[in-house]
Design an enzyme around this catalytic site. Sequence first.
Site, PDB file in Angstrom:
ATOM      1  N   ASN A  62      -6.171  -1.597   7.244  1.00 27.25           N
ATOM      2  CA  ASN A  62      -4.957  -2.421   7.270  1.00 27.25           C
ATOM      3  C   ASN A  62      -4.155  -2.185   8.543  1.00 27.25           C
ATOM      4  OD1 ASN A  62      -4.584   0.104   5.894  1.00 27.25           O
ATOM      5  ND2 ASN A  62      -2.634  -0.580   5.087  1.00 27.25           N
ATOM      6  N   GLU A  64      -0.420  -3.027   9.978  1.00 22.54           N
ATOM      7  CA  GLU A  64       0.921  -3.496   9.618  1.00 22.54           C
ATOM      8  C   GLU A  64       1.710  -3.905  10.855  1.00 22.54           C
ATOM      9  OE1 GLU A  64       2.559  -0.489   7.004  1.00 22.54           O
ATOM     10  OE2 GLU A  64       1.144  -1.043   5.416  1.00 22.54           O
ATOM     11  N   CYS A  73      -4.361  -7.024   5.542  1.00 23.78           N
ATOM     12  CA  CYS A  73      -5.109  -6.046   4.746  1.00 23.78           C
ATOM     13  C   CYS A  73      -6.430  -5.660   5.402  1.00 23.78           C
ATOM     14  CB  CYS A  73      -5.433  -6.641   3.377  1.00 23.78           C
ATOM     15  SG  CYS A  73      -4.013  -6.941   2.327  1.00 23.78           S
ATOM     16  N   GLU A  75      -9.369  -5.496   4.055  1.00 23.67           N
ATOM     17  CA  GLU A  75     -10.510  -6.347   3.675  1.00 23.67           C
ATOM     18  C   GLU A  75     -10.592  -7.578   4.572  1.00 23.67           C
ATOM     19  OE1 GLU A  75      -8.182  -5.037   1.764  1.00 23.67           O
ATOM     20  OE2 GLU A  75      -8.915  -4.568  -0.242  1.00 23.67           O
ATOM     21  N   CYS A 112      -6.254  -7.179  -3.071  1.00 31.72           N
ATOM     22  CA  CYS A 112      -5.142  -8.047  -3.484  1.00 31.72           C
ATOM     23  C   CYS A 112      -5.632  -9.488  -3.666  1.00 31.72           C
ATOM     24  CB  CYS A 112      -4.017  -7.983  -2.445  1.00 31.72           C
ATOM     25  SG  CYS A 112      -4.328  -8.974  -0.977  1.00 31.72           S
ATOM     26  N   CYS A 115      -6.725 -11.390  -0.503  1.00 30.09           N
ATOM     27  CA  CYS A 115      -8.037 -10.948  -0.017  1.00 30.09           C
ATOM     28  C   CYS A 115      -9.149 -11.500  -0.899  1.00 30.09           C
ATOM     29  CB  CYS A 115      -8.112  -9.417   0.032  1.00 30.09           C
ATOM     30  SG  CYS A 115      -7.199  -8.733   1.425  1.00 30.09           S
TER      31      CYS A 115
END
Length: 160
Positions: A62, A64, A73, A75, A112, A115
């Site tokens: 990830n 940010e 993210c 993924e 999530c 994703c």
Amino acid sequence: MKKVEIKTQITVFDSIEELSNSVKNLMNKAIEAKQNAYAPYSNFKVGAAFLLEDGTIVTGNNQENAAYPSGICAERVAIWKVSSEYPNLKILKLAITASSSSQLTKEPVAPCGACRQTLSEYELKQKDKVEVYFMGEVGKVIKTNSILDLLPIAFDKSFL
Ligand code: THU
């Protein structure tokens, strides 16, 4: 009117030690990739690793951003690396792991919703299922037989 039950089968492994050598290796790549996560705001680091049909492993973590929604993210970093660098190779498996700086993450961390939607696009495109394995920092590993098992009643291109 009728009621329809949707069932999903998952496999729960007690620990990474119960995985096959190939999946354990993939999970270890996700654990390694997690170290390079850039997560100064959540302090929650996620690593993802895809195994492709020729044995190539593609990882992501990830990333940010001070403008929070601009982060992404692990993924999606990883799947977009796969699709941009190896668009014609089939994806066989995905391993995901995560850890927090504030507590030991003992429960498996599932991808999530955004994703799941993004990943489902590529599973549908390749017409073959992608096995998904996810864990926390320690403990159980959950396996699903496909990405769509994590996203029942999905939106896809057939609606467009
Ligand atoms: N995160 C992921 O990388 N993957 C997920 O599936 C869930 C959340 C990241 C996004 C953000 O950087 C941090 O975890 C906290 O939400």
